[in-house]
Scaffold this motif. Sequence first.
Motif, short mmCIF file in Angstrom:
data_model
loop_
_atom_site.label_atom_id
_atom_site.label_comp_id
_atom_site.label_asym_id
_atom_site.label_seq_id
_atom_site.Cartn_x
_atom_site.Cartn_y
_atom_site.Cartn_z
N GLY A 40 0.79 -1.22 0.00
CA GLY A 40 0.00 0.00 0.00
C GLY A 40 0.82 1.27 0.00
N ASP A 41 2.08 1.19 0.43
CA ASP A 41 2.92 2.38 0.49
C ASP A 41 4.37 1.93 0.60
OD1 ASP A 41 3.61 5.01 0.50
OD2 ASP A 41 2.90 5.44 2.54
N ASP A 42 5.30 2.84 0.39
CA ASP A 42 6.71 2.54 0.56
C ASP A 42 7.45 3.80 0.98
OD1 ASP A 42 8.37 3.57 -2.08
OD2 ASP A 42 6.29 3.07 -2.54
N VAL A 43 8.57 3.59 1.68
CA VAL A 43 9.44 4.69 2.09
C VAL A 43 10.88 4.27 1.84
CG1 VAL A 43 7.88 5.63 3.84
CG2 VAL A 43 9.53 3.85 4.47
N GLU A 44 11.79 5.22 1.92
CA GLU A 44 13.21 4.93 1.75
C GLU A 44 13.95 5.13 3.06
OE1 GLU A 44 16.21 7.51 -0.52
OE2 GLU A 44 15.68 5.99 -2.02
N THR A 45 14.88 4.23 3.36
CA THR A 45 15.64 4.36 4.59
C THR A 45 16.62 5.52 4.50
OG1 THR A 45 17.33 2.82 3.79
CG2 THR A 45 15.50 1.88 5.06
N GLY A 46 16.99 6.03 5.67
CA GLY A 46 18.00 7.08 5.76
C GLY A 46 19.40 6.50 5.78
N PRO A 47 20.41 7.35 6.02
CA PRO A 47 21.81 6.88 6.04
C PRO A 47 22.08 5.80 7.08
CG PRO A 47 21.69 9.28 5.95
CD PRO A 47 20.31 8.80 6.22
N ASP A 48 21.30 5.80 8.17
CA ASP A 48 21.49 4.80 9.23
C ASP A 48 20.60 3.58 9.06
OD1 ASP A 48 19.13 6.11 9.67
OD2 ASP A 48 19.50 6.58 11.79
N GLY A 49 19.91 3.47 7.92
CA GLY A 49 19.04 2.33 7.67
C GLY A 49 17.68 2.43 8.35
N PHE A 50 17.37 3.61 8.91
CA PHE A 50 16.12 3.79 9.65
C PHE A 50 14.97 4.17 8.71
CE2 PHE A 50 13.16 6.53 12.05
CZ PHE A 50 12.82 5.67 13.09
N TYR A 51 13.76 3.65 8.99
CA TYR A 51 12.57 4.01 8.22
C TYR A 51 11.41 4.25 9.17
CZ TYR A 51 10.73 -0.68 9.08
OH TYR A 51 10.27 -1.82 9.70
N ARG A 52 10.41 5.00 8.70
CA ARG A 52 9.21 5.27 9.49
C ARG A 52 8.00 5.34 8.56
NH1 ARG A 52 10.69 9.55 12.03
NH2 ARG A 52 11.01 8.68 14.10
N LEU A 53 6.94 4.62 8.94
CA LEU A 53 5.67 4.62 8.22
C LEU A 53 4.61 5.15 9.18
CD1 LEU A 53 6.38 1.15 6.76
CD2 LEU A 53 5.80 3.06 5.27
N GLU A 54 3.97 6.27 8.82
CA GLU A 54 3.12 7.00 9.76
C GLU A 54 1.64 6.98 9.35
OE1 GLU A 54 5.92 10.45 11.52
OE2 GLU A 54 5.41 10.69 9.39
N TYR A 55 0.80 7.47 10.29
CA TYR A 55 -0.64 7.69 10.10
C TYR A 55 -1.38 6.40 9.75
CZ TYR A 55 1.54 12.24 9.58
OH TYR A 55 2.31 13.36 9.77
N LEU A 56 -1.10 5.36 10.53
CA LEU A 56 -1.69 4.05 10.27
C LEU A 56 -2.81 3.76 11.26
CD1 LEU A 56 1.63 2.08 9.74
CD2 LEU A 56 0.09 2.93 7.97
N ARG A 57 -3.86 3.12 10.76
CA ARG A 57 -4.95 2.67 11.63
C ARG A 57 -4.53 1.36 12.31
NH1 ARG A 57 -8.11 4.36 7.01
NH2 ARG A 57 -8.24 2.20 6.28
N PRO A 58 -5.19 1.00 13.41
CA PRO A 58 -4.87 -0.26 14.09
C PRO A 58 -5.10 -1.45 13.15
CG PRO A 58 -6.28 1.11 15.46
CD PRO A 58 -6.25 1.75 14.10
N GLY A 59 -4.34 -2.51 13.37
CA GLY A 59 -4.53 -3.72 12.57
C GLY A 59 -3.23 -4.43 12.28
N HIS A 60 -3.29 -5.36 11.34
CA HIS A 60 -2.15 -6.21 11.00
C HIS A 60 -1.47 -5.67 9.75
CE1 HIS A 60 0.28 -9.83 10.71
NE2 HIS A 60 -0.03 -9.89 9.43
N TYR A 61 -0.13 -5.58 9.80
CA TYR A 61 0.65 -5.08 8.68
C TYR A 61 1.86 -5.99 8.43
CZ TYR A 61 -1.97 -0.74 9.30
OH TYR A 61 -2.98 0.19 9.40
N THR A 62 2.35 -5.92 7.22
CA THR A 62 3.60 -6.60 6.86
C THR A 62 4.53 -5.58 6.22
OG1 THR A 62 2.44 -8.69 6.45
CG2 THR A 62 4.67 -8.48 5.56
N VAL A 63 5.74 -5.47 6.75
CA VAL A 63 6.75 -4.60 6.15
C VAL A 63 7.85 -5.48 5.56
CG1 VAL A 63 6.29 -2.59 7.59
CG2 VAL A 63 7.86 -4.33 8.42
N PHE A 64 8.38 -5.06 4.42
CA PHE A 64 9.40 -5.89 3.78
C PHE A 64 10.34 -5.05 2.93
CE2 PHE A 64 5.99 -5.79 0.65
CZ PHE A 64 6.65 -5.73 -0.58
N ALA A 65 11.53 -5.64 2.69
CA ALA A 65 12.51 -5.11 1.75
C ALA A 65 13.05 -6.29 0.95
CB ALA A 65 13.63 -4.37 2.49
#
Length: 236
Positions: free
Chosen positions: A71-96
């Motif tokens: 449903g969406d994607d983001v890019e990690t920063g220099p330290d490999g950190f990512y953030r996905l915001e404004y999400l409703r409660p429920g089950h999610y899967t994140v992957f690379a």
Amino acid sequence: MRMFKCMLALTIVVLLLPACNKGEGKGGAGTIEGYVKLVQHPDDDYQLNTDTVNAAKTDVFIVYGDDEFYGDDVETGPDGFYRLEYLRPGHYTVFAYSTLASGEKVAVSQSVDMPVGAVFKAPTIYIHDGKAYGTSIVKGKVHATYYHNGTYRGEGWAYEHRVYIRKAGQNLHFDDTRVGPEGEFVFQKLLPGDYEVFTVDESFNEVPSFIFQSIHVDEAGKVYELENQFDVIINV
């Protein structure tokens, strides 16, 4: 009047149903954050050593619930950190994506159950990259006895002697290498399967023949050694 009140109540219930039944996706106060680490598999590393670094500028994808597509994607920063915001409660899967030695992409995922309005720290995603990822190594040694015109000239490790490898059941080899100073040779980037390793042996009348060893590679990321060293005759 009673009929009007009943219809009004029914209308309110109908209007409220979509708000009550909203599933996973955007529109909430939740956040999923985490890190992606890159495990590098250098080529020509005969011990299968790896090096883990921050996976900078790496795409991270999120799947909402049981959706078939992200449903969406983001890019990690220099330290490999990512953030996905404004999400409703429920089950999610994140992957690379990891990259195999063949160039094929394989998804590496983490599952997340998002509470209401929470900041959820997902487990670190470890992705892999490098020419040797998803493969194994086969090692062996060659020892030589040297003759000249039928006369014994000594023996030792068969430095610069050529060794070949082919898939079991095939006639042609797909790779070859030369023996090192200590008699060692290595074939790497091998996928699981059955192989035959062979080299040239010369009889006293200088007619060459091949001697073989078979080996089964049953998993990736492992160093296999042939059961026996090759002993060959070389006419000089």
